[in-house]
Design a protein around this motif. Structure first.
Motif, PDB file in Angstrom:
ATOM      1  N   THR A 148      47.168  17.787  41.144  1.00 51.06           N
ATOM      2  CA  THR A 148      48.143  18.906  41.907  1.00 51.06           C
ATOM      3  C   THR A 148      46.578  20.048  41.496  1.00 51.06           C
ATOM      4  OG1 THR A 148      49.191  19.792  39.949  1.00 51.06           O
ATOM      5  CG2 THR A 148      50.283  18.757  41.340  1.00 51.06           C
ATOM      6  N   MET A 149      47.111  20.759  42.631  1.00 49.46           N
ATOM      7  CA  MET A 149      45.661  22.586  42.479  1.00 49.46           C
ATOM      8  C   MET A 149      46.402  23.096  42.802  1.00 49.46           C
ATOM      9  SD  MET A 149      42.366  20.651  44.042  1.00 49.46           S
ATOM     10  CE  MET A 149      41.515  22.140  43.822  1.00 49.46           C
ATOM     11  N   THR A 150      46.478  24.362  42.608  1.00 46.99           N
ATOM     12  CA  THR A 150      47.246  25.680  41.882  1.00 46.99           C
ATOM     13  C   THR A 150      45.945  26.294  42.748  1.00 46.99           C
ATOM     14  OG1 THR A 150      47.429  26.424  40.314  1.00 46.99           O
ATOM     15  CG2 THR A 150      49.353  25.267  41.192  1.00 46.99           C
ATOM     16  N   THR A 151      46.334  28.081  43.378  1.00 46.77           N
ATOM     17  CA  THR A 151      45.611  28.913  44.361  1.00 46.77           C
ATOM     18  C   THR A 151      46.159  30.605  43.625  1.00 46.77           C
ATOM     19  OG1 THR A 151      44.964  28.266  45.942  1.00 46.77           O
ATOM     20  CG2 THR A 151      44.451  29.617  45.568  1.00 46.77           C
ATOM     21  N   PHE A 152      45.659  31.492  43.115  1.00 48.34           N
ATOM     22  CA  PHE A 152      45.738  32.624  42.384  1.00 48.34           C
ATOM     23  C   PHE A 152      45.785  33.896  43.503  1.00 48.34           C
ATOM     24  CE2 PHE A 152      45.151  30.507  39.036  1.00 48.34           C
ATOM     25  CZ  PHE A 152      45.882  30.842  37.987  1.00 48.34           C
ATOM     26  N   VAL A 153      46.974  34.212  44.126  1.00 47.01           N
ATOM     27  CA  VAL A 153      47.029  34.820  45.263  1.00 47.01           C
ATOM     28  C   VAL A 153      47.750  35.970  45.048  1.00 47.01           C
ATOM     29  CG1 VAL A 153      46.695  32.996  46.744  1.00 47.01           C
ATOM     30  CG2 VAL A 153      49.146  34.604  46.491  1.00 47.01           C
ATOM     31  N   LYS A 154      46.755  37.275  45.873  1.00 48.21           N
ATOM     32  CA  LYS A 154      47.891  38.881  45.761  1.00 48.21           C
ATOM     33  C   LYS A 154      47.750  39.437  46.473  1.00 48.21           C
ATOM     34  CE  LYS A 154      45.719  42.818  44.580  1.00 48.21           C
ATOM     35  NZ  LYS A 154      45.977  43.606  45.213  1.00 48.21           N
ATOM     36  N   LEU A 155      48.834  40.187  47.074  1.00 51.41           N
ATOM     37  CA  LEU A 155      48.983  41.260  48.208  1.00 51.41           C
ATOM     38  C   LEU A 155      48.393  42.536  48.109  1.00 51.41           C
ATOM     39  CD1 LEU A 155      53.056  39.925  49.218  1.00 51.41           C
ATOM     40  CD2 LEU A 155      50.696  39.646  50.319  1.00 51.41           C
ATOM     41  N   ALA A 156      47.944  42.270  48.966  1.00 51.44           N
ATOM     42  CA  ALA A 156      47.580  44.506  49.165  1.00 51.44           C
ATOM     43  C   ALA A 156      48.343  44.780  48.481  1.00 51.44           C
ATOM     44  CB  ALA A 156      46.569  44.383  50.501  1.00 51.44           C
ATOM     45  N   GLY A 157      47.901  45.525  48.143  1.00 49.49           N
ATOM     46  CA  GLY A 157      49.118  47.313  48.064  1.00 49.49           C
ATOM     47  C   GLY A 157      49.537  46.897  46.437  1.00 49.49           C
ATOM     48  N   ASP A 158      49.593  45.255  46.230  1.00 49.27           N
ATOM     49  CA  ASP A 158      50.573  45.618  45.018  1.00 49.27           C
ATOM     50  C   ASP A 158      49.456  44.828  43.895  1.00 49.27           C
ATOM     51  OD1 ASP A 158      53.048  44.076  43.380  1.00 49.27           O
ATOM     52  OD2 ASP A 158      53.410  42.502  44.857  1.00 49.27           O
ATOM     53  N   ASN A 159      50.263  45.190  42.650  1.00 44.00           N
ATOM     54  CA  ASN A 159      49.570  44.335  40.854  1.00 44.00           C
ATOM     55  C   ASN A 159      49.821  42.851  40.624  1.00 44.00           C
ATOM     56  OD1 ASN A 159      48.115  46.703  41.119  1.00 44.00           O
ATOM     57  ND2 ASN A 159      49.695  47.638  39.261  1.00 44.00           N
ATOM     58  N   ASP A 160      50.597  43.036  41.350  1.00 42.78           N
ATOM     59  CA  ASP A 160      51.469  41.344  41.438  1.00 42.78           C
ATOM     60  C   ASP A 160      50.150  39.911  41.402  1.00 42.78           C
ATOM     61  OD1 ASP A 160      53.087  42.833  39.610  1.00 42.78           O
ATOM     62  OD2 ASP A 160      54.961  41.578  41.031  1.00 42.78           O
ATOM     63  N   ILE A 161      49.733  39.414  40.666  1.00 42.76           N
ATOM     64  CA  ILE A 161      48.850  38.412  41.118  1.00 42.76           C
ATOM     65  C   ILE A 161      49.798  36.751  40.802  1.00 42.76           C
ATOM     66  CG2 ILE A 161      47.293  36.807  40.685  1.00 42.76           C
ATOM     67  CD1 ILE A 161      45.779  38.615  39.400  1.00 42.76           C
ATOM     68  N   TYR A 162      50.309  36.209  41.909  1.00 43.06           N
ATOM     69  CA  TYR A 162      50.928  35.204  42.023  1.00 43.06           C
ATOM     70  C   TYR A 162      50.251  33.836  42.595  1.00 43.06           C
ATOM     71  CZ  TYR A 162      54.456  38.430  43.510  1.00 43.06           C
ATOM     72  OH  TYR A 162      55.732  39.526  43.701  1.00 43.06           O
ATOM     73  N   GLU A 163      50.987  32.703  40.872  1.00 39.59           N
ATOM     74  CA  GLU A 163      50.135  31.096  41.322  1.00 39.59           C
ATOM     75  C   GLU A 163      51.261  30.163  42.664  1.00 39.59           C
ATOM     76  OE1 GLU A 163      50.716  29.780  38.151  1.00 39.59           O
ATOM     77  OE2 GLU A 163      48.832  27.769  38.776  1.00 39.59           O
TER      78      GLU A 163
END
Length: 307
Positions: A148-163
């Motif tokens: 399986t593969m995952t990607t790290f993303v972030k919403l602009a204006g937010d500090n949190d990085i989500y997998e």
């Protein structure tokens, strides 16, 4: 007596420490639960009017998709506008909707570079009219077991990085050509009555005509199996190798195939060649020119392949 009191005091201190630890972890957990976004993408697919993608492979250049009435258009890097097939837009938006956070990978700005959530990211902006409803940055991907593969993303204006699940780079880190119509030939060969091959080389010119469901090439009956195989191979041809060229700059005309289709307009495929270019033009897709290196030989087959 003294020892008895000391033990009692120690137990009280220990109990206070345990309660304090529980409260600290409980507060931290509550804090994380409170700030964890369960949904990153919230868009109304019927209201989306434009999508701007800044693929990292283009180093900040915009790939802009705009809805004009019922059709979607994409603007190339050279400023030309092309129609986008509906299936490609649906796939793009569906990929966005499927982005669901699985966990918070980091909450510090210091981690952005590590997860490639910076100038190395691909950025996607979605608008419903003048309202921006999504501004998402796509960073690096990671392999997870099993397969399986995952990607790290972030919403602009937010500090949190989500997998999130999936290899998002494959869908969004692409240039404008990837949104164009790839159709060269798309037809049901059972409805074909005649194929006329014209060429600057007389030896490559011939007519293949169907009479009572039997095919004849220049009046000679062809091998039915070989003819079926050849026609099956060309009834649906697509190509993603485009040639960004103006009609005035095309090489010399070399060949043309006209397919007469029952109860429909004929399909016309034209070929242009010089010492370095082999370009295909289709009447089914007048906005694009295709590289003919991989498809030209299949479309302009030789008469002897039918016997």
């Amino acid at each position: 007596m003294f020892n008895k009191n000391s033990n009692k005091l120690l137990w009280i201190v220990l109990a206070i420490l345990v309660i304090a630890v529980i409260l600290i972890f409980s507060n931290e957990s509550t804090k994380n639960e409170r700030t964890f976004k369960e949904e990153l993408v919230s868009i109304d697919t019927s209201k989306v009017t434009s999508i701007s993608i800044y693929p990292k492979s283009l180093q900040g250049k915009e790939v802009r998709l705009i809805k004009e009435k019922t059709l979607w258009k994409v603007t190339s890097e050279l400023g030309k506008i092309y129609t986008v097939p509906e299936t490609k837009i649906k796939n793009l938006i569906n990929q966005l909707i499927m982005i669901k956070p699985e966990r918070v990978a980091a909450r510090s700005k210091d981690k952005w570079k590590e997860y490639q959530i910076d100038s190395a990211s691909t950025r996607i902006e979605v608008n419903e009219g003048s309202k921006k409803v999504l501004d998402l940055m796509i960073g690096k991907f990671a392999f997870q077991q099993p397969r399986t593969m995952t990607t790290f993303v972030k919403l602009a204006g937010d500090n949190d990085i989500y997998e999130v699940s999936g290899f998002l780079d494959m869908f969004f880190n692409r240039n404008a050509d990837s949104y164009k119509d790839e159709t060269v030939i798309k037809s049901e060969r059972q409805k074909w009555n005649k194929l006329k091959f014209e060429s600057v080389n007389p030896d490559s010119s011939f007519e293949l005509v169907k009479i009572n469901n039997v095919w004849f090439a220049d009046g000679s009956k062809t091998d039915s199996v070989k003819t079926d195989n050849v026609l099956n191979a060309i009834e649906r041809i697509s190509n993603s190798n485009y040639k960004n060229i103006d009609k005035a700059s095309l090489p010399n005309f070399t060949s043309k195939l006209t397919i007469d289709v029952e109860n429909s307009s004929p399909i016309i495929i034209s070929a242009y060649r010089d010492s370095t270019n082999y370009i295909i033009e289709s009447s089914l897709n007048k906005e694009n020119y295709f590289d003919g290196k991989n498809i030209g030989g299949k479309i302009f087959f030789r008469k002897n392949t039918l016997f």
